[in-house]
Design a protein around this motif. Structure first.
Motif, PDB file in Angstrom:
ATOM      1  N   PHE A 145       0.869  -1.181   0.000  1.00 56.73           N
ATOM      2  CA  PHE A 145       0.000   0.000   0.000  1.00 56.73           C
ATOM      3  C   PHE A 145       0.898   1.221   0.000  1.00 56.73           C
ATOM      4  O   PHE A 145       1.623   1.477   0.963  1.00 56.73           O
ATOM      5  N   GLU A 146       0.862   1.984  -1.098  1.00 53.01           N
ATOM      6  CA  GLU A 146       1.807   3.078  -1.317  1.00 53.01           C
ATOM      7  C   GLU A 146       1.093   4.407  -1.511  1.00 53.01           C
ATOM      8  O   GLU A 146      -0.121   4.445  -1.690  1.00 53.01           O
ATOM      9  N   ASN A 147       1.878   5.481  -1.519  1.00 57.27           N
ATOM     10  CA  ASN A 147       1.352   6.838  -1.696  1.00 57.27           C
ATOM     11  C   ASN A 147       0.223   7.122  -0.709  1.00 57.27           C
ATOM     12  O   ASN A 147      -0.803   7.703  -1.069  1.00 57.27           O
ATOM     13  N   VAL A 148       0.425   6.718   0.523  1.00 62.71           N
ATOM     14  CA  VAL A 148      -0.609   6.855   1.551  1.00 62.71           C
ATOM     15  C   VAL A 148      -0.763   8.324   1.931  1.00 62.71           C
ATOM     16  O   VAL A 148       0.216   9.018   2.169  1.00 62.71           O
ATOM     17  N   SER A 149      -2.001   8.770   1.978  1.00 69.03           N
ATOM     18  CA  SER A 149      -2.310  10.144   2.387  1.00 69.03           C
ATOM     19  C   SER A 149      -3.295  10.096   3.546  1.00 69.03           C
ATOM     20  O   SER A 149      -4.293   9.386   3.485  1.00 69.03           O
ATOM     21  N   ILE A 150      -2.981  10.847   4.594  1.00 70.57           N
ATOM     22  CA  ILE A 150      -3.868  10.918   5.763  1.00 70.57           C
ATOM     23  C   ILE A 150      -3.924  12.357   6.299  1.00 70.57           C
ATOM     24  O   ILE A 150      -4.700  12.663   7.180  1.00 70.57           O
ATOM     25  N   GLU A 151      -3.119  13.241   5.717  1.00 66.75           N
ATOM     26  CA  GLU A 151      -2.952  14.584   6.263  1.00 66.75           C
ATOM     27  C   GLU A 151      -4.033  15.587   5.874  1.00 66.75           C
ATOM     28  O   GLU A 151      -4.236  16.563   6.575  1.00 66.75           O
ATOM     29  N   ASN A 152      -4.707  15.413   4.756  1.00 69.67           N
ATOM     30  CA  ASN A 152      -5.683  16.389   4.265  1.00 69.67           C
ATOM     31  C   ASN A 152      -7.068  15.760   4.140  1.00 69.67           C
ATOM     32  O   ASN A 152      -7.490  15.396   3.050  1.00 69.67           O
ATOM     33  N   PRO A 153      -7.801  15.627   5.250  1.00 72.56           N
ATOM     34  CA  PRO A 153      -9.068  14.901   5.249  1.00 72.56           C
ATOM     35  C   PRO A 153     -10.091  15.376   4.216  1.00 72.56           C
ATOM     36  O   PRO A 153     -10.737  14.570   3.563  1.00 72.56           O
ATOM     37  N   ASN A 154     -10.246  16.688   4.054  1.00 71.49           N
ATOM     38  CA  ASN A 154     -11.250  17.193   3.109  1.00 71.49           C
ATOM     39  C   ASN A 154     -10.888  16.839   1.672  1.00 71.49           C
ATOM     40  O   ASN A 154     -11.758  16.462   0.882  1.00 71.49           O
ATOM     41  N   GLU A 155      -9.618  16.971   1.320  1.00 70.23           N
ATOM     42  CA  GLU A 155      -9.178  16.622  -0.033  1.00 70.23           C
ATOM     43  C   GLU A 155      -9.338  15.120  -0.290  1.00 70.23           C
ATOM     44  O   GLU A 155      -9.750  14.718  -1.373  1.00 70.23           O
ATOM     45  N   ILE A 156      -9.031  14.315   0.708  1.00 73.03           N
ATOM     46  CA  ILE A 156      -9.166  12.858   0.561  1.00 73.03           C
ATOM     47  C   ILE A 156     -10.631  12.493   0.359  1.00 73.03           C
ATOM     48  O   ILE A 156     -10.967  11.725  -0.546  1.00 73.03           O
ATOM     49  N   ARG A 157     -11.518  13.058   1.178  1.00 77.97           N
ATOM     50  CA  ARG A 157     -12.959  12.791   1.037  1.00 77.97           C
ATOM     51  C   ARG A 157     -13.460  13.161  -0.352  1.00 77.97           C
ATOM     52  O   ARG A 157     -14.183  12.410  -0.989  1.00 77.97           O
ATOM     53  N   ASP A 158     -13.060  14.343  -0.831  1.00 79.78           N
ATOM     54  CA  ASP A 158     -13.497  14.812  -2.149  1.00 79.78           C
ATOM     55  C   ASP A 158     -12.981  13.901  -3.265  1.00 79.78           C
ATOM     56  O   ASP A 158     -13.721  13.575  -4.199  1.00 79.78           O
ATOM     57  N   MET A 159     -11.724  13.495  -3.172  1.00 76.60           N
ATOM     58  CA  MET A 159     -11.135  12.628  -4.191  1.00 76.60           C
ATOM     59  C   MET A 159     -11.826  11.266  -4.194  1.00 76.60           C
ATOM     60  O   MET A 159     -12.157  10.736  -5.249  1.00 76.60           O
ATOM     61  N   CYS A 160     -12.055  10.711  -3.022  1.00 78.09           N
ATOM     62  CA  CYS A 160     -12.723   9.409  -2.934  1.00 78.09           C
ATOM     63  C   CYS A 160     -14.146   9.495  -3.466  1.00 78.09           C
ATOM     64  O   CYS A 160     -14.595   8.626  -4.215  1.00 78.09           O
ATOM     65  N   LEU A 161     -14.839  10.558  -3.116  1.00 79.49           N
ATOM     66  CA  LEU A 161     -16.209  10.757  -3.579  1.00 79.49           C
ATOM     67  C   LEU A 161     -16.261  10.864  -5.105  1.00 79.49           C
ATOM     68  O   LEU A 161     -17.136  10.297  -5.742  1.00 79.49           O
ATOM     69  N   ALA A 162     -15.299  11.573  -5.687  1.00 81.24           N
ATOM     70  CA  ALA A 162     -15.242  11.716  -7.147  1.00 81.24           C
ATOM     71  C   ALA A 162     -15.063  10.360  -7.840  1.00 81.24           C
ATOM     72  O   ALA A 162     -15.498  10.192  -8.975  1.00 81.24           O
ATOM     73  N   LEU A 163     -14.433   9.420  -7.138  1.00 81.98           N
ATOM     74  CA  LEU A 163     -14.221   8.085  -7.705  1.00 81.98           C
ATOM     75  C   LEU A 163     -15.366   7.136  -7.380  1.00 81.98           C
ATOM     76  O   LEU A 163     -15.361   5.980  -7.794  1.00 81.98           O
ATOM     77  N   GLY A 164     -16.323   7.586  -6.593  1.00 84.09           N
ATOM     78  CA  GLY A 164     -17.456   6.747  -6.243  1.00 84.09           C
ATOM     79  C   GLY A 164     -17.255   5.936  -4.977  1.00 84.09           C
ATOM     80  O   GLY A 164     -17.954   4.960  -4.732  1.00 84.09           O
ATOM     81  N   ILE A 165     -16.277   6.349  -4.153  1.00 86.69           N
ATOM     82  CA  ILE A 165     -16.043   5.669  -2.880  1.00 86.69           C
ATOM     83  C   ILE A 165     -16.523   6.598  -1.773  1.00 86.69           C
ATOM     84  O   ILE A 165     -15.996   7.683  -1.577  1.00 86.69           O
ATOM     85  N   TYR A 166     -17.561   6.172  -1.075  1.00 87.05           N
ATOM     86  CA  TYR A 166     -18.189   6.993  -0.050  1.00 87.05           C
ATOM     87  C   TYR A 166     -17.686   6.569   1.328  1.00 87.05           C
ATOM     88  O   TYR A 166     -17.968   5.487   1.785  1.00 87.05           O
TER      89      TYR A 166
END
Length: 124
Positions: free
Chosen positions: A102-123
């Motif tokens: 599991f690479e390129n892990v991001s945990i620092e920017n919660p709002n950006e992560i939520r938006d990116m996941c939502l754009a991909l269809g992961i809620y």
């Protein structure tokens, strides 16, 4: 007239579903389990102050190229010993020989992560 209504509603639903499918709907996000989940959890734990306290939830992935884009949430203790609440994370899950990474892990920017996941269809 009353007997026609269920038929029209069913027809409308069928047309809506077929339009979504033909318009290139996003692939469904699938739960991450087994060895894949262990790789994700291990990598995310490595970024936490108290890795042993980590509680994971809503860990899903979507196929992206040769790997899987993963989104999820983790709740862990902070430096004061209290739980912060579930924080979103994301990264890329790759198969490396017989193991997963599991690479390129991001945990620092919660709002950006939520938006990116939502754009991909992961809620999450």
């Amino acid at each position: 007239m009353r007997k026609t209504w269920p038929t029209m509603a069913t027809l409308g639903a069928a047309v809506s579903i077929s339009l979504c499918v033909s318009a290139g709907a996003k692939p469904a996000a699938l739960p991450v389990t087994g060895d894949r989940l262990e790789a994700v959890q291990s990598s995310v734990r490595g970024r936490l102050k108290d890795p042993e306290s980590a509680r994971f939830e809503l860990v899903f992935s979507i196929q992206k190229g040769s790997g899987e884009f993963v989104c999820g949430r983790v709740n862990a203790k902070n430096g004061f010993g209290g739980y912060n609440g579930a924080t979103p994370f994301s990264g890329l899950l790759l198969k490396r020989g017989a193991a997963f990474s599991f690479e390129n892990v991001s945990i620092e920017n919660p709002n950006e992560i939520r938006d990116m996941c939502l754009a991909l269809g992961i809620y999450i």
